[in-house]
Structure formats: C-alpha cells, structure tokens
Design a protein around this motif. Structure first.
Motif, PDB file in Angstrom:
ATOM      1  N   PHE A  65      53.970   7.965  -8.248  1.00 39.93           N
ATOM      2  CA  PHE A  65      53.122   6.772  -7.966  1.00 39.93           C
ATOM      3  C   PHE A  65      53.840   5.571  -8.193  1.00 39.93           C
ATOM      4  O   PHE A  65      54.983   5.386  -8.797  1.00 39.93           O
ATOM      5  CB  PHE A  65      52.114   6.901  -9.330  1.00 39.93           C
ATOM      6  N   PRO A  66      53.616   4.686  -7.353  1.00 43.21           N
ATOM      7  CA  PRO A  66      54.487   3.489  -7.095  1.00 43.21           C
ATOM      8  C   PRO A  66      54.293   2.520  -8.219  1.00 43.21           C
ATOM      9  O   PRO A  66      53.429   2.213  -8.553  1.00 43.21           O
ATOM     10  CB  PRO A  66      53.863   2.748  -5.786  1.00 43.21           C
ATOM     11  N   SER A  67      55.533   2.408  -8.780  1.00 49.46           N
ATOM     12  CA  SER A  67      55.651   1.194  -9.945  1.00 49.46           C
ATOM     13  C   SER A  67      56.937   0.854  -9.963  1.00 49.46           C
ATOM     14  O   SER A  67      58.028   1.421  -9.501  1.00 49.46           O
ATOM     15  CB  SER A  67      55.100   2.000 -11.118  1.00 49.46           C
ATOM     16  N   LYS A  95      52.784   5.038 -11.752  1.00 50.47           N
ATOM     17  CA  LYS A  95      51.735   4.542 -12.176  1.00 50.47           C
ATOM     18  C   LYS A  95      50.885   5.557 -13.113  1.00 50.47           C
ATOM     19  O   LYS A  95      50.884   6.710 -12.865  1.00 50.47           O
ATOM     20  CB  LYS A  95      50.659   3.987 -11.253  1.00 50.47           C
ATOM     21  N   ASP A  96      50.411   5.041 -14.175  1.00 49.66           N
ATOM     22  CA  ASP A  96      49.745   6.109 -15.396  1.00 49.66           C
ATOM     23  C   ASP A  96      48.230   5.544 -15.499  1.00 49.66           C
ATOM     24  O   ASP A  96      48.080   4.664 -15.431  1.00 49.66           O
ATOM     25  CB  ASP A  96      50.670   6.317 -16.460  1.00 49.66           C
ATOM     26  N   GLY A  97      47.630   6.724 -16.121  1.00 53.75           N
ATOM     27  CA  GLY A  97      46.381   6.255 -16.688  1.00 53.75           C
ATOM     28  C   GLY A  97      45.313   5.871 -15.557  1.00 53.75           C
ATOM     29  O   GLY A  97      45.269   6.510 -14.553  1.00 53.75           O
ATOM     30  N   ASP A 114      42.586   5.414 -10.244  1.00 52.58           N
ATOM     31  CA  ASP A 114      41.827   4.490  -9.127  1.00 52.58           C
ATOM     32  C   ASP A 114      42.322   4.687  -7.726  1.00 52.58           C
ATOM     33  O   ASP A 114      41.906   4.575  -6.656  1.00 52.58           O
ATOM     34  CB  ASP A 114      42.242   3.026  -9.432  1.00 52.58           C
ATOM     35  N   MET A 115      43.773   5.469  -7.583  1.00 51.07           N
ATOM     36  CA  MET A 115      44.397   5.790  -6.290  1.00 51.07           C
ATOM     37  C   MET A 115      43.763   7.033  -5.864  1.00 51.07           C
ATOM     38  O   MET A 115      44.098   7.312  -4.693  1.00 51.07           O
ATOM     39  CB  MET A 115      45.724   5.974  -6.625  1.00 51.07           C
ATOM     40  N   PRO A 121      47.796   6.670   1.091  1.00 53.71           N
ATOM     41  CA  PRO A 121      48.314   6.888   2.281  1.00 53.71           C
ATOM     42  C   PRO A 121      49.210   8.237   2.274  1.00 53.71           C
ATOM     43  O   PRO A 121      49.450   8.737   1.210  1.00 53.71           O
ATOM     44  CB  PRO A 121      48.950   5.694   2.792  1.00 53.71           C
ATOM     45  N   ASP A 122      49.832   8.573   3.313  1.00 54.67           N
ATOM     46  CA  ASP A 122      50.806   9.866   3.414  1.00 54.67           C
ATOM     47  C   ASP A 122      52.003   9.442   2.317  1.00 54.67           C
ATOM     48  O   ASP A 122      52.352  10.420   1.765  1.00 54.67           O
ATOM     49  CB  ASP A 122      51.070  10.187   4.577  1.00 54.67           C
ATOM     50  N   SER A 123      52.449   8.490   2.174  1.00 51.91           N
ATOM     51  CA  SER A 123      53.542   7.925   1.658  1.00 51.91           C
ATOM     52  C   SER A 123      53.605   7.846   0.006  1.00 51.91           C
ATOM     53  O   SER A 123      54.629   8.014  -0.634  1.00 51.91           O
ATOM     54  CB  SER A 123      54.146   6.684   2.061  1.00 51.91           C
ATOM     55  N   ILE A 124      52.260   7.940  -0.585  1.00 49.81           N
ATOM     56  CA  ILE A 124      51.956   8.158  -1.834  1.00 49.81           C
ATOM     57  C   ILE A 124      51.209   9.570  -2.259  1.00 49.81           C
ATOM     58  O   ILE A 124      50.246   9.610  -1.626  1.00 49.81           O
ATOM     59  CB  ILE A 124      50.998   7.020  -2.275  1.00 49.81           C
ATOM     60  N   ILE A 125      51.743  10.039  -3.306  1.00 55.17           N
ATOM     61  CA  ILE A 125      50.968  11.235  -3.687  1.00 55.17           C
ATOM     62  C   ILE A 125      50.293  11.064  -5.127  1.00 55.17           C
ATOM     63  O   ILE A 125      51.177  10.626  -6.185  1.00 55.17           O
ATOM     64  CB  ILE A 125      51.822  12.405  -3.855  1.00 55.17           C
TER      65      ILE A 125
END
Length: 370
Positions: free
Chosen positions: A1-3, A16-18, A23-24, A29-33
């Motif tokens: 997750f982006p953070s 990112k957590d919790g 919320d994601m 998008p393909d770049s984020i899982i």
C-alpha cells in the motif's frame, strides 16, 4: 500500500493500514495492490503477514527501538498446530522476542469482562470477519468449542450474490458490507428499512441503482446464519450438564463485529432456547482481551505450566491406581513415562527462569519431585 511511513519492510513497498487500506478495496489501479494477508482467521500470505506484523511493531515502538517486544496473537479456536506454528514464526521473524498464541474465545471473554477463572460455565460466540468461534469456558480453559469459516465476509458475499441474481447488479464487497450494516437483520422486521444500492448492470454494463429492503437481506443471508446456529447447537450438545445449567442462567455472550447484526440474539434464542446478549463494545472485545492478557503475561506463562503440571499429577494418580490393581509391569512403565514427562516440563520451566527442586534422586533412574 502506498505510504510514507516505512518504505523498507518489503523492497519497493509502501503501506497503508486499517481503515485507510480498507477504503482502497475495489478502487486501486494496477500499480497498487490491496492485500488481505489473513484469511479465515489464519495466514493466507506468509510474506505479507510478516511484513504487516513488522510494520505494526515498528509503529508501536518506533523504528529505532532496540528492544524486542513480547507479542500475543489471537487465533481461531479450531486452529491447527501447523497454522499456530506459522503465526509464531511470522511474529518472531517480524521482530518479536517471544510470541504467544491464545485462542480467540478466551480473549473475547476477558475483553467482555467475564470472570473466566470461576468454576462456572460461560458460553462465548465470537463472530468476526473470517470465522465464527463458539466455546464454553470454565476455570480458565475451553471445555467445548468449534470454529466455522462462516462470518462477516461470507455474509457480505451472500448479500452481493443475492443482489447479482435478483437485480442483475454487480456490487463490491464494500457496498455489500454497508448494506449489511445499514439495513441487515437476522429475522424479518415488520417495519422494513430500505437503502439504495449503486453498481454496474450485468446486462448493459452501465451504472445503475436499485432499492433493497431488510427482509430481502434476511432471505439472502439465511444459509450463513444457519451455519452459525448449527455451530452453537453442536457446542451446546457437547457441554457437560452442570455447565449447561450455568449457561442457561448466564446466557450466551456474543462478541465480534458481525454479532452487531440486528436481532441476532433473538434468532439465537428462537433456535436454541437460550437467551443471548451482545457484549459491550463487542467489536473490540478480542483486542481488549489481548491487551489485558498481555499486561498479565507472567500470570499467563504460569497458567500454561500449571496446566501441564496438573495433567502430570492426574497421570500420577492413574499410575497409583494401576499399582493397586497388581499389574507391576504396567506400573513400572507408567512411572517411567511419568518421570520423562516431568523432566520435560522441568526443562521448560527452567528455560523461563522457574525452579523445581528435586527432593531425592535414588540413583536407579527414579527421582522424587517436590
């Protein structure tokens, strides 16, 4: 997750957590899982679970902390030894000094304020996201229990499937959960609640909305609730009569986020004849119980060894009865096995700093343990 919190847990990964991560879901998008490393209460992705635990440890203690903490992890009542070992290994590799695994019904009972060490029976039904744990607790231990992989996630999936078949409308897991929270119920209501759902039409492929009512949701989740009720009945059938009497007096205590479903205690009462109530702050009972148990970690350690020692005392009584029966060979074999078991427990106790004196060593392989 982006953070920007810890960029070094996994190479090139940001977290990112919790609720931020939740919320994601369904929007990345393909770049984020969006990962769910735990599934049905156990580890689904070992590598990501280890990274997640390291992230939480660093977040709690700070990145530059030199001390390794003791970690306590809750697991479902039906966890296997392999799954338990995987949890312990992941916690150790993530930076824990020691990892302790406790079954969720025990921690849920502690968090709900139940005096688990009394000689009275208490029944806990913990309905979480992946599993439903049902257990009868007395004298600090689990007398009868079961765990079924049917809880909040399966209920959400049942709602999404019903809307797909009834309205030809595709909705995500997040929307299904919102429908459950806003209008879901365990039994039909005279005054129904309604909510507008929005999704993608299966036939036309275009965005569309529709209205769904409470009683439709009751119908959608009927099979999942039947599985939960079946698990409760199975544990009640295995409960000793004296403890069953206590359960009638105290009722069934329900914990976990999914226990907040409207009229679920009423459904349990209708199907079992035993009154049920939702614990205060049910969503966080397991987390609160884990914190309380971790604060009294020394007591928890002693309790484990105490149970093992009591088991050996019982075995010793059995050996004595064998001796009275006149079977000398059986008595000798039992005493040898007993001496070996005690030796193992003593080694375990000494490894954590405990002391168990030997009052006499007869030199023939047998020792008197105090």
């Amino acid at each position: 997750f982006p953070s920007h919190d810890i960029p070094s847990i996994l190479p090139g990964w940001y977290f990112k957590d919790g609720s931020e991560a939740k919320d994601m879901i369904g929007k990345t998008p393909d770049s984020i899982i969006a990962y769910r490393p735990m599934k049905d209460g156990v580890i689904a992705d070992y590598r990501v679970t280890e990274a997640m635990l390291r992230y939480f440890i660093n977040k709690a203690l700070g990145r530059f902390n030199l001390w390794k903490p003791d970690v306590m992890v809750s697991v479902p009542a039906g966890v296997t030894s392999t799954q338990r070992r995987a949890v312990v290994e992941a916690a150790i590799k993530a930076g824990a000094r020691n990892a302790y695994v406790v079954k969720e019904p025990i921690l849920a009972a502690i968090g709900a304020g139940i005096p688990i060490y009394e000689s009275k029976g208490h029944m806990i039904v913990d309905i979480g996201g992946g599993t439903t744990d049902v257990a009868v607790i007395s004298l600090g231990g689990i007398v009868a229990s079961t765990s079924v992989k049917c809880a909040g996630t399966k209920i959400d999936a049942a709602i999404a499937d019903y809307i797909k078949k009834t309205f030809n409308l595709a909705i995500g897991d997040r929307t299904a959960e919102e429908v459950k929270i806003k209008i879901g119920a365990a039994v039909p209501l005279e005054e129904e609640l309604r909510v507008t759902i929005k999704g993608r039409d299966y036939i036309q492929g275009l965005p569309r909305s529709a209205q769904v009512s409470t009683n439709e949701i009751v119908k959608a989740i009927d099979n999942e609730l039947k599985q939960i009720i079946k698990a409760i009945k199975e544990v009640l059938a295995e409960t000793p009569p004296e403890l069953a009497s206590d359960i009638i007096d105290h009722g069934i205590i329900m914990t976990g986020g999914s226990s907040l479903l409207r009229n679920l205690p009423e459904l349990v009462y209708r199907k079992t004849g035993v009154k049920a109530q939702v614990a205060e702050d049910a969503l966080y009972c397991v987390a609160k119980g884990t914190g309380i148990a971790l604060e009294h970690l020394d007591t928890y350690k002693r309790a484990i060894l105490s149970k093992k020692y009591h088991a050996i005392i019982c075995n010793y009584a059995n050996c004595d009865m064998v001796g009275h029966s006149g079977n000398l060979k059986a008595t000798i074999a039992a005493v040898e096995a007993l001496d070996t078991c005690i030796g193992r427990v003593v080694n375990a106790m000494q490894s954590i700093g405990g002391e168990v004196p030997i009052t006499a060593d007869h030199g023939n392989g047998y020792r008197d343990w105090e």
